[in-house]
Design an enzyme around this catalytic site. Structure first.
Site, PDB file in Angstrom:
ATOM      1  N   GLU A  17       0.861  -1.193   0.000  1.00  0.00           N
ATOM      2  CA  GLU A  17       0.000   0.000   0.000  1.00  0.00           C
ATOM      3  C   GLU A  17       0.894   1.238   0.000  1.00  0.00           C
ATOM      4  O   GLU A  17       1.871   1.303   0.748  1.00  0.00           O
ATOM      5  CB  GLU A  17      -0.890   0.018   1.253  1.00  0.00           C
ATOM      6  N   THR A  48      -4.028   4.688  -1.445  1.00  0.00           N
ATOM      7  CA  THR A  48      -5.083   5.168  -0.544  1.00  0.00           C
ATOM      8  C   THR A  48      -5.812   6.370  -1.153  1.00  0.00           C
ATOM      9  O   THR A  48      -5.325   7.017  -2.087  1.00  0.00           O
ATOM     10  CB  THR A  48      -4.541   5.558   0.847  1.00  0.00           C
ATOM     11  N   ARG A 108     -16.029   2.887   3.312  1.00  0.00           N
ATOM     12  CA  ARG A 108     -16.887   3.965   3.789  1.00  0.00           C
ATOM     13  C   ARG A 108     -16.050   5.219   3.997  1.00  0.00           C
ATOM     14  O   ARG A 108     -16.443   6.318   3.626  1.00  0.00           O
ATOM     15  CB  ARG A 108     -17.545   3.567   5.120  1.00  0.00           C
ATOM     16  N   ASP A 110     -13.198   7.391   6.839  1.00  0.00           N
ATOM     17  CA  ASP A 110     -13.288   7.962   8.196  1.00  0.00           C
ATOM     18  C   ASP A 110     -14.114   9.231   8.149  1.00  0.00           C
ATOM     19  O   ASP A 110     -14.186   9.903   7.124  1.00  0.00           O
ATOM     20  CB  ASP A 110     -11.876   8.275   8.712  1.00  0.00           C
ATOM     21  N   GLN A 179      -7.412  -4.766   8.643  1.00  0.00           N
ATOM     22  CA  GLN A 179      -6.761  -3.697   9.399  1.00  0.00           C
ATOM     23  C   GLN A 179      -5.481  -4.286  10.006  1.00  0.00           C
ATOM     24  O   GLN A 179      -5.388  -5.504  10.216  1.00  0.00           O
ATOM     25  CB  GLN A 179      -7.722  -3.241  10.517  1.00  0.00           C
TER      26      GLN A 179
HETATM   27  P1  FAD Z   1     -17.773  -0.287   6.677  1.00  0.00           P
HETATM   28  O1  FAD Z   1     -17.490  -1.648   6.127  1.00  0.00           O
HETATM   29  O2  FAD Z   1     -18.916   0.457   6.110  1.00  0.00           O
HETATM   30  O3  FAD Z   1     -17.971  -0.437   8.261  1.00  0.00           O
HETATM   31  C1  FAD Z   1     -17.912   0.710   9.103  1.00  0.00           C
HETATM   32  C2  FAD Z   1     -18.698   0.475  10.393  1.00  0.00           C
HETATM   33  O4  FAD Z   1     -20.087   0.403  10.084  1.00  0.00           O
HETATM   34  C3  FAD Z   1     -18.370  -0.850  11.094  1.00  0.00           C
HETATM   35  O5  FAD Z   1     -18.456  -0.606  12.482  1.00  0.00           O
HETATM   36  C4  FAD Z   1     -19.453  -1.806  10.626  1.00  0.00           C
HETATM   37  O6  FAD Z   1     -19.707  -2.821  11.592  1.00  0.00           O
HETATM   38  C5  FAD Z   1     -20.632  -0.848  10.502  1.00  0.00           C
HETATM   39  N1  FAD Z   1     -21.579  -1.230   9.436  1.00  0.00           N
HETATM   40  C6  FAD Z   1     -21.290  -1.748   8.234  1.00  0.00           C
HETATM   41  N2  FAD Z   1     -22.416  -1.916   7.509  1.00  0.00           N
HETATM   42  C7  FAD Z   1     -23.440  -1.460   8.284  1.00  0.00           C
HETATM   43  C8  FAD Z   1     -24.838  -1.353   8.083  1.00  0.00           C
HETATM   44  N3  FAD Z   1     -25.424  -1.728   6.951  1.00  0.00           N
HETATM   45  N4  FAD Z   1     -25.589  -0.817   9.104  1.00  0.00           N
HETATM   46  C9  FAD Z   1     -25.007  -0.391  10.269  1.00  0.00           C
HETATM   47  N5  FAD Z   1     -23.665  -0.489  10.504  1.00  0.00           N
HETATM   48  C10 FAD Z   1     -22.901  -1.009   9.519  1.00  0.00           C
HETATM   49  N6  FAD Z   1      -9.717   5.347   4.971  1.00  0.00           N
HETATM   50  C11 FAD Z   1      -9.609   6.324   4.053  1.00  0.00           C
HETATM   51  O7  FAD Z   1     -10.151   7.429   4.268  1.00  0.00           O
HETATM   52  N7  FAD Z   1      -8.893   6.141   2.886  1.00  0.00           N
HETATM   53  C12 FAD Z   1      -8.288   4.965   2.591  1.00  0.00           C
HETATM   54  O8  FAD Z   1      -7.670   4.838   1.542  1.00  0.00           O
HETATM   55  C13 FAD Z   1      -8.393   3.893   3.525  1.00  0.00           C
HETATM   56  N8  FAD Z   1      -7.823   2.685   3.288  1.00  0.00           N
HETATM   57  C14 FAD Z   1      -8.013   1.667   4.187  1.00  0.00           C
HETATM   58  C15 FAD Z   1      -7.464   0.400   3.889  1.00  0.00           C
HETATM   59  C16 FAD Z   1      -7.630  -0.661   4.785  1.00  0.00           C
HETATM   60  C17 FAD Z   1      -7.060  -2.012   4.439  1.00  0.00           C
HETATM   61  C18 FAD Z   1      -8.354  -0.466   5.998  1.00  0.00           C
HETATM   62  C19 FAD Z   1      -8.532  -1.600   6.969  1.00  0.00           C
HETATM   63  C20 FAD Z   1      -8.888   0.787   6.298  1.00  0.00           C
HETATM   64  C21 FAD Z   1      -8.727   1.857   5.390  1.00  0.00           C
HETATM   65  N9  FAD Z   1      -9.271   3.111   5.651  1.00  0.00           N
HETATM   66  C22 FAD Z   1      -9.140   4.125   4.738  1.00  0.00           C
HETATM   67  C23 FAD Z   1      -9.982   3.382   6.921  1.00  0.00           C
HETATM   68  C24 FAD Z   1     -11.506   3.175   6.789  1.00  0.00           C
HETATM   69  O9  FAD Z   1     -12.049   4.154   5.929  1.00  0.00           O
HETATM   70  C25 FAD Z   1     -12.105   3.304   8.180  1.00  0.00           C
HETATM   71  O10 FAD Z   1     -11.721   2.238   8.992  1.00  0.00           O
HETATM   72  C26 FAD Z   1     -13.612   3.547   8.233  1.00  0.00           C
HETATM   73  O11 FAD Z   1     -13.922   3.940   9.569  1.00  0.00           O
HETATM   74  C27 FAD Z   1     -14.467   2.330   7.903  1.00  0.00           C
HETATM   75  O12 FAD Z   1     -14.487   2.041   6.558  1.00  0.00           O
HETATM   76  P2  FAD Z   1     -15.007   0.608   6.035  1.00  0.00           P
HETATM   77  O13 FAD Z   1     -15.075   0.646   4.577  1.00  0.00           O
HETATM   78  O14 FAD Z   1     -14.252  -0.466   6.676  1.00  0.00           O
HETATM   79  O15 FAD Z   1     -16.514   0.669   6.627  1.00  0.00           O
END
Ligand code: FAD
Length: 300
Positions: A17, A48, A108, A110, A179
């Site tokens: 990454e 990212t 999604r 942050d 993560q």
């Molecule tokens: P989701 O999968 O949508 O989950 C987020 C939260 O919502 C979780 O607590 C889940 O349990 C809950 N949830 C999911 N679906 C639902 C639903 N239908 N109803 C209610 N609750 C629900 N951030 C950036 O800004 N840019 C990046 O490039 C980036 N790269 C990343 C790469 C990796 C490998 C990882 C692990 C994280 C990265 N992040 C990045 C951070 C990430 O954006 C955050 O961790 C963010 O808070 C969650 O995104 P997600 O896509 O995992 O969310």
């Protein structure tokens, strides 16, 4: 090509990454990083997108295009949805297509620090699953998603988090990237849970080599990863000695990776922090192991 297909061709996929240069730095500076990473022959490199909740326009598509079209390395473009309108997302998807980039890590994102930020917002997708469903309407793209072996920081419980994860996979997520974590047992116990619920896509493990004290503070505040006693000892001992901490961090990550590969994980995704020297050392440390594994005909 679709990155998901690599998991059936190789026992262990190895990827990196990187992040776009800061706003006041020229995009050209990324060439130095990719120049140094390319000879390590990663299976793909991810870029990212506005990490940390930034809403500013960024150069993810441009850099993914450089990786794919100039270096001929497969690229995985990260794309977050809460801070962009659905219209903006469609523009980016079109740009990705025009640049021949077929692999997206759907996130999604942050929450931005802007006090006026509205969530949920009908003009935006709310969760990563909504973005996955939208991208998958076009079979040009393959989609990866995230998962959290210690649970996502906002999740009410690990059980809830895994139920949502299963839905995200059922919506069309082709593989997952974890993560970071520092205790492999947390991952093994998480993997048992994902197996039980029937998540059957490859899970690639994200590994962060910790090489300086700033990273440790950031990790603690952003994702709350558990730091095992063994690692605390290293940090306490070498925190004031840059070179020693770097060597110890690389050794710790190497040990973690060898254990994960030996336990049969689908892939290792190294968070390089745009530091090719660290990636180089780790790849060197594990090269004979990965080669032996990928050349063997035996069972996983
Ligand atoms: P989701 O999968 O949508 O989950 C987020 C939260 O919502 C979780 O607590 C889940 O349990 C809950 N949830 C999911 N679906 C639902 C639903 N239908 N109803 C209610 N609750 C629900 N951030 C950036 O800004 N840019 C990046 O490039 C980036 N790269 C990343 C790469 C990796 C490998 C990882 C692990 C994280 C990265 N992040 C990045 C951070 C990430 O954006 C955050 O961790 C963010 O808070 C969650 O995104 P997600 O896509 O995992 O969310």
């Amino acid at each position: 090509m679709f990155i998901k297909d690599l998991f059936s061709q190789k026992k262990t996929v190895i990827s990196f990454e990187i992040f776009p240069p800061k706003k006041d730095t020229s995009i050209d500076s990324i060439y130095k990083t990719i120049d140094a990473l390319a000879p390590l022959n990663p299976d793909y490199i991810s870029v990212t997108y506005g990490a940390g909740g930034s809403t500013s326009k960024n150069s993810t598509v441009e850099i993914a295009s450089i990786i794919k079209n100039k270096y001929n390395i497969e690229a995985l473009a990260h794309l977050t949805c809460i801070a962009s309108t659905k219209e903006d997302i469609n523009i980016i998807l079109q740009q990705l297509k025009e640049n021949n980039i077929q692999n997206i890590l759907a996130l999604r994102g942050d929450f931005p620090q802007d006090p006026d930020f509205k969530f949920p917002n009908p003009l935006h997708f709310t969760h990563a699953i909504d973005l996955v469903q939208h991208i998958k309407k076009d079979n040009y793209f393959s989609v990866a998603g995230t998962c959290y072996p210690e649970g996502h920081i906002e999740a009410k419980s690990m059980k809830d988090d895994i139920v949502y994860l299963k839905r995200k996979v059922d919506a069309g997520t082709d593989f997952l990237i974890t993560q970071l974590f520092f205790d492999n047992n947390l991952f093994y116990s998480f993997k048992e849970k994902t197996d039980i619920i029937g998540i059957d896509v490859p899970i690639e493990v994200g590994v962060m080599p910790v090489i300086n004290s700033n990273q440790i503070r950031r990790i603690a505040s952003l994702c709350g990863a558990h730091i095992p006693e063994k690692f605390v000892k290293i940090l306490d001992r070498y925190i004031d000695n840059k070179e020693a901490l770097k060597d110890a961090g690389i050794a710790y990550a190497t040990e973690q990776i060898i254990d994960l590969i030996s336990s049969g994980v689908s892939g290792i995704h190294i968070y390089t922090m745009n530091n090719p020297e660290v990636a180089e050392k780790i790849v060197h440390n594990i090269s004979s192991i990965v080669t032996a594994l990928n050349n063997s005909n035996g069972e996983k």
